[in-house]
Write a protein that holds these residues in place. Structure first.
Motif, PDB file in Angstrom:
ATOM      1  N   PRO A 310       0.863  -1.107  -0.072  1.00 47.15           N
ATOM      2  CA  PRO A 310      -0.097   0.186  -0.076  1.00 47.15           C
ATOM      3  C   PRO A 310       0.790   1.288   0.019  1.00 47.15           C
ATOM      4  N   VAL A 311       0.432   2.216  -0.677  1.00 51.56           N
ATOM      5  CA  VAL A 311       1.284   3.488  -0.772  1.00 51.56           C
ATOM      6  C   VAL A 311       1.156   4.129   0.539  1.00 51.56           C
ATOM      7  N   ALA A 312       2.373   4.551   1.022  1.00 48.98           N
ATOM      8  CA  ALA A 312       2.792   5.264   2.274  1.00 48.98           C
ATOM      9  C   ALA A 312       1.681   6.478   2.401  1.00 48.98           C
ATOM     10  N   SER A 313       1.228   6.658   3.652  1.00 46.92           N
ATOM     11  CA  SER A 313       0.227   7.499   3.942  1.00 46.92           C
ATOM     12  C   SER A 313       1.103   9.181   3.984  1.00 46.92           C
ATOM     13  N   ASP A 314       2.395   8.857   4.466  1.00 51.60           N
ATOM     14  CA  ASP A 314       3.189  10.038   4.649  1.00 51.60           C
ATOM     15  C   ASP A 314       3.664  10.535   2.958  1.00 51.60           C
ATOM     16  N   PRO A 315       3.464  11.510   2.372  1.00 51.66           N
ATOM     17  CA  PRO A 315       3.928  11.739   1.202  1.00 51.66           C
ATOM     18  C   PRO A 315       5.495  12.091   1.029  1.00 51.66           C
ATOM     19  N   GLY A 316       5.921  12.412   2.435  1.00 47.71           N
ATOM     20  CA  GLY A 316       7.606  12.549   2.431  1.00 47.71           C
ATOM     21  C   GLY A 316       8.362  11.265   2.528  1.00 47.71           C
ATOM     22  N   MET A 317       7.715  10.153   2.503  1.00 48.68           N
ATOM     23  CA  MET A 317       8.413   8.912   2.286  1.00 48.68           C
ATOM     24  C   MET A 317       8.858   8.691   0.994  1.00 48.68           C
ATOM     25  N   PRO A 318       9.917   8.386   0.536  1.00 49.60           N
ATOM     26  CA  PRO A 318      10.123   8.189  -0.933  1.00 49.60           C
ATOM     27  C   PRO A 318       9.527   6.650  -1.650  1.00 49.60           C
ATOM     28  N   LEU A 319       9.317   6.848  -2.792  1.00 46.87           N
ATOM     29  CA  LEU A 319       8.628   5.798  -3.559  1.00 46.87           C
ATOM     30  C   LEU A 319       9.452   5.061  -4.571  1.00 46.87           C
ATOM     31  N   TYR A 320      10.438   5.579  -4.982  1.00 43.10           N
ATOM     32  CA  TYR A 320      11.074   5.074  -5.985  1.00 43.10           C
ATOM     33  C   TYR A 320      12.905   5.091  -5.690  1.00 43.10           C
ATOM     34  N   MET A 343       8.383  16.420  -5.418  1.00 44.83           N
ATOM     35  CA  MET A 343       8.420  17.506  -4.565  1.00 44.83           C
ATOM     36  C   MET A 343       7.932  18.731  -5.404  1.00 44.83           C
ATOM     37  N   ALA A 344       7.962  18.762  -6.781  1.00 48.83           N
ATOM     38  CA  ALA A 344       7.365  19.964  -7.499  1.00 48.83           C
ATOM     39  C   ALA A 344       5.894  19.900  -7.210  1.00 48.83           C
ATOM     40  N   ASP A 345       5.293  18.843  -7.374  1.00 50.09           N
ATOM     41  CA  ASP A 345       3.895  18.517  -7.193  1.00 50.09           C
ATOM     42  C   ASP A 345       3.310  19.050  -5.644  1.00 50.09           C
ATOM     43  N   MET A 346       4.246  18.600  -4.936  1.00 52.57           N
ATOM     44  CA  MET A 346       3.854  18.947  -3.428  1.00 52.57           C
ATOM     45  C   MET A 346       3.938  20.503  -3.143  1.00 52.57           C
ATOM     46  N   LEU A 347       4.855  21.156  -3.871  1.00 53.09           N
ATOM     47  CA  LEU A 347       5.115  22.539  -3.859  1.00 53.09           C
ATOM     48  C   LEU A 347       3.790  23.146  -4.572  1.00 53.09           C
ATOM     49  N   SER A 348       3.545  22.570  -5.487  1.00 48.70           N
ATOM     50  CA  SER A 348       2.218  22.895  -6.326  1.00 48.70           C
ATOM     51  C   SER A 348       0.956  23.078  -5.435  1.00 48.70           C
ATOM     52  N   GLY A 349       0.921  21.878  -4.646  1.00 43.35           N
ATOM     53  CA  GLY A 349      -0.199  21.812  -3.799  1.00 43.35           C
ATOM     54  C   GLY A 349      -0.059  22.706  -2.556  1.00 43.35           C
ATOM     55  N   MET A 350       1.027  23.188  -2.211  1.00 43.83           N
ATOM     56  CA  MET A 350       1.237  24.241  -1.263  1.00 43.83           C
ATOM     57  C   MET A 350       0.473  25.428  -1.568  1.00 43.83           C
ATOM     58  N   HIS A 371       2.494  20.995   7.411  1.00 42.99           N
ATOM     59  CA  HIS A 371       2.571  19.664   7.315  1.00 42.99           C
ATOM     60  C   HIS A 371       3.131  19.161   5.942  1.00 42.99           C
ATOM     61  N   THR A 372       2.627  19.732   5.131  1.00 42.46           N
ATOM     62  CA  THR A 372       3.195  19.366   3.740  1.00 42.46           C
ATOM     63  C   THR A 372       4.774  19.788   3.562  1.00 42.46           C
ATOM     64  N   ASP A 373       5.156  21.006   4.003  1.00 42.10           N
ATOM     65  CA  ASP A 373       6.368  21.534   4.218  1.00 42.10           C
ATOM     66  C   ASP A 373       7.370  20.337   4.773  1.00 42.10           C
ATOM     67  N   GLN A 374       6.872  20.114   6.076  1.00 41.31           N
ATOM     68  CA  GLN A 374       7.586  18.787   6.723  1.00 41.31           C
ATOM     69  C   GLN A 374       7.802  17.586   5.894  1.00 41.31           C
ATOM     70  N   SER A 375       6.834  17.120   4.919  1.00 43.83           N
ATOM     71  CA  SER A 375       7.083  15.895   4.066  1.00 43.83           C
ATOM     72  C   SER A 375       8.015  16.462   3.121  1.00 43.83           C
ATOM     73  N   LEU A 376       7.898  17.790   2.635  1.00 43.71           N
ATOM     74  CA  LEU A 376       8.921  18.103   1.514  1.00 43.71           C
ATOM     75  C   LEU A 376      10.341  18.037   1.903  1.00 43.71           C
ATOM     76  N   ASP A 377      10.260  18.517   3.083  1.00 47.97           N
ATOM     77  CA  ASP A 377      11.931  18.486   3.945  1.00 47.97           C
ATOM     78  C   ASP A 377      12.298  17.032   4.129  1.00 47.97           C
ATOM     79  N   LEU A 378      11.377  16.098   4.269  1.00 53.18           N
ATOM     80  CA  LEU A 378      11.755  14.877   4.637  1.00 53.18           C
ATOM     81  C   LEU A 378      12.214  14.153   3.358  1.00 53.18           C
TER      82      LEU A 378
END
Length: 561
Positions: A310-320, A343-350, A371-378
């Motif tokens: 299952p896809v990780a709930s935290d978007p800051g966790m790497p997938l690839y 990361m670019a998609d996350m910044l667009s969401g922010m 919270h999104t910024d914390q995931s972006l930093d991670l």
């Protein structure tokens, strides 16, 4: 010669053989890995073409393990379907047998020629690809030298009592011989080297045909273990597990008939060394032809056996960021680039959340931005650590430049996210907590700036993916647009403050700081145009230097006049 000396010589020859194989694989991947990856991604839709590609690439890289790692990474990343990847592996198994056949010939005279050509390739020109080709030629020459050293050492070893005792213990116990060969192949990470070792041992006459055949089957099983044990996650394990199942089925079919096959007159009359090479080739070739039509059903079975997690709930966790990419630089860079685009998609969401905060005055949007910024930093930290581990033995100049581009993208996106979360969103939330929503003028001023950021982010992604120079120039030109919008908004806002003396001074200050933060975010986005423009400038300077006629000696020597 003492037994200790013989063992040292034998171990040194095997080590040199493995090192030569690693030099060939690493050098060619370092110099030509990126074009190879692009070509593979475009031409592996047909299973027969994938089979031929597996044969050819293994013949060039001298390593089916490297091809397995590449195909596993492509399959795990979704670039290559599992069925074509299985066809690639069938071809890689056949390609490794061709390498064995080539190296089993008497090529002792070719070794010094290859070493000389490789040395000249390293010295004549300062070119990364030519340097990689020179290293590969040196690696091939070292392999041939190691084979010669291995043969001469085994001739001295065959008469020792200990060696005869070990061989006699293996002779007749086919299952033990298979397990020993499988373990040795896994330890060496090279089926080519172990098959050549078995062929050299068989040439001494101490191995019966049945034992030699069992050892070859063990090599075919052991060659699948490095990629399987090194895979990280169910998706990455599908391809090496499929390769293991195919070979395991082949071994199960052949193993009961080894004794009967060894008694056939046509097989018994073959030279022992040739028997090992031919059996290894025939085994992989027959399996390839049998299973090339079953890659689709096998892929379906593997997908059911190893479902995707299952896809990780935290978007800051790497997938690839899989481990296979650390071994092959161009694969690792592709993995890091995919995470950078996340990361670019996350910044667009922010940015969308910030706009909703300005419009609705709902403070929960500010918390979501944080919270999104914390995931972006991670995610940024994971990508930077991954890039640092890619190609620790060295990467090509092209891959090094690409690594720096990805790093620049990651750092600038992280800084832009920090500005949005810690400054812009917090300033807007502070004003909204006081019950002072943004006026129509302020929102009408911020909307164009917001739209400029979104469009510039889209242009930056295009430049990163395609190195489009007109788009890069367009991205830089937007810096001036943002500056003009900020200056015009600031002047108009101060004019309104002078006319409306009842306005809060702090409210006006927050609006001015919001304008400044929008410009700061755009500065980090626009900086992503510079790598492509700098590279284009370097290419232009190189072209001008190559086309400028060389001045004569008299033009530069004042004493000539």
């Amino acid at each position: 010669m003492s037994g200790t000396t013989l063992l040292i010589n034998l171990a040194g020859a095997i080590a040199l053989l493995l090192w030569g194989s690693q030099m060939i694989c690493g050098s060619l991947l370092r110099g030509f890995g990126s074009p190879l990856r692009r070509w593979l991604g475009q031409h592996l839709n047909n299973r027969w073409l994938a089979l031929l590609c597996g044969i050819g690439i293994t013949g060039v890289l001298q390593s089916s393990t490297a091809v397995s790692l590449m195909a596993s990474s492509f399959s795990a990343a979704g670039t290559l379907g599992l069925a074509p990847a299985l066809a690639v592996m069938l071809g890689a198994n056949i390609g490794s047998t061709l390498v064995v056949q080539l190296l089993s010939l008497d090529l002792s005279l070719l070794a010094p020629i290859l070493l000389l050509c490789g040395f000249l390739g390293l010295r004549l020109r300062d070119d990364s690809r030519l340097e990689s080709l020179g290293c590969a030629l040196i690696g091939l020459g070292l392999m041939l030298l190691a084979l010669g050293q291995l043969g001469s050492t085994l001739k001295a070893v065959e008469n020792t009592p200990v060696f005869q005792l070990v061989m006699s213990s293996l002779d007749g116990d086919l299952l033990l011989a298979l397990l020993v060969a499988m373990l040795l192949t896994w330890m060496c990470h090279s089926s080519v080297a172990v098959v050549l070792l078995i062929a050299s041992l068989a040439a001494t006459g101490l191995l019966s045909p049945a034992t030699s055949m069992a050892l070859v089957l063990g090599v075919n099983l052991g060659g699948t273990l490095p990629a399987l044990l090194g895979a990280d996650g169910n998706v990455a394990r599908r391809l090496p597990l499929g390769n293991l199942l195919v070979r395991l089925l082949g071994v199960a079919l052949v193993m009961p008939w080894i004794t009967y096959l060894a008694q056939l007159e046509s097989i018994a009359q073959l030279p022992p060394q040739l028997l090992v090479v031919l059996l290894h080739s025939a085994f992989s070739l027959v399996l390839g032809l049998l299973f090339i039509g079953l890659t689709g059903p096998l892929a379906t079975l593997l997908t059911r056996l190893l479902p995707a997690p299952p896809v990780a709930s935290d978007p800051g966790m790497p997938l690839y960021l899989d481990q296979a990419g650390l071994e092959v630089a161009n694969i690792g860079l592709a993995n890091a680039a995919r995470e950078a685009l996340r990361m670019a998609d996350m910044l667009s969401g922010m940015l969308d959340r910030v706009l909703q905060l300005l419009r609705s005055a709902h403070l929960g949007h500010a918390e979501q931005v944080r919270h999104t910024d914390q995931s972006l930093d991670l995610l940024s930290a994971a990508i930077r650590a991954y890039l640092a581990d890619i190609g620790q033995e060295g990467i090509s100049d092209q891959d090094a430049d690409r690594s720096q581009e990805i790093l620049l993208l990651v750092i600038n996106l992280e800084h832009a996210g920090d500005i949005l979360a810690s400054s812009l969103a917090q300033l807007a939330a502070r004003r909204l907590r006081r019950g002072e929503p943004f006026s129509a003028f302020e929102l009408g001023t911020l909307y164009p700036l917001h739209q400029e950021l979104l469009e510039s982010l889209s242009l930056a992604v295009t430049v990163f993916l395609r190195e489009d120079l007109p788009t890069a120039h367009q991205l830089l030109a937007r810096k001036e647009n943002v500056r003009r919008l900020e200056a015009a908004a600031g002047r108009e806002h101060f004019r309104q403050l002078r006319e409306d003396q009842s306005a809060w001074a702090e409210s006006g200050d927050i609006f001015q700081r919001l304008l400044r933060d929008y410009r700061r975010v755009h500065h980090h986005i626009a900086a992503l145009a510079y790598p492509a423009l700098e590279r284009a400038g370097e290419r232009e300077r190189e072209h001008q230097a190559a086309t400028t006629p060389v001045a004569s000696h008299q033009e530069h020597n004042p004493c000539a006049y």
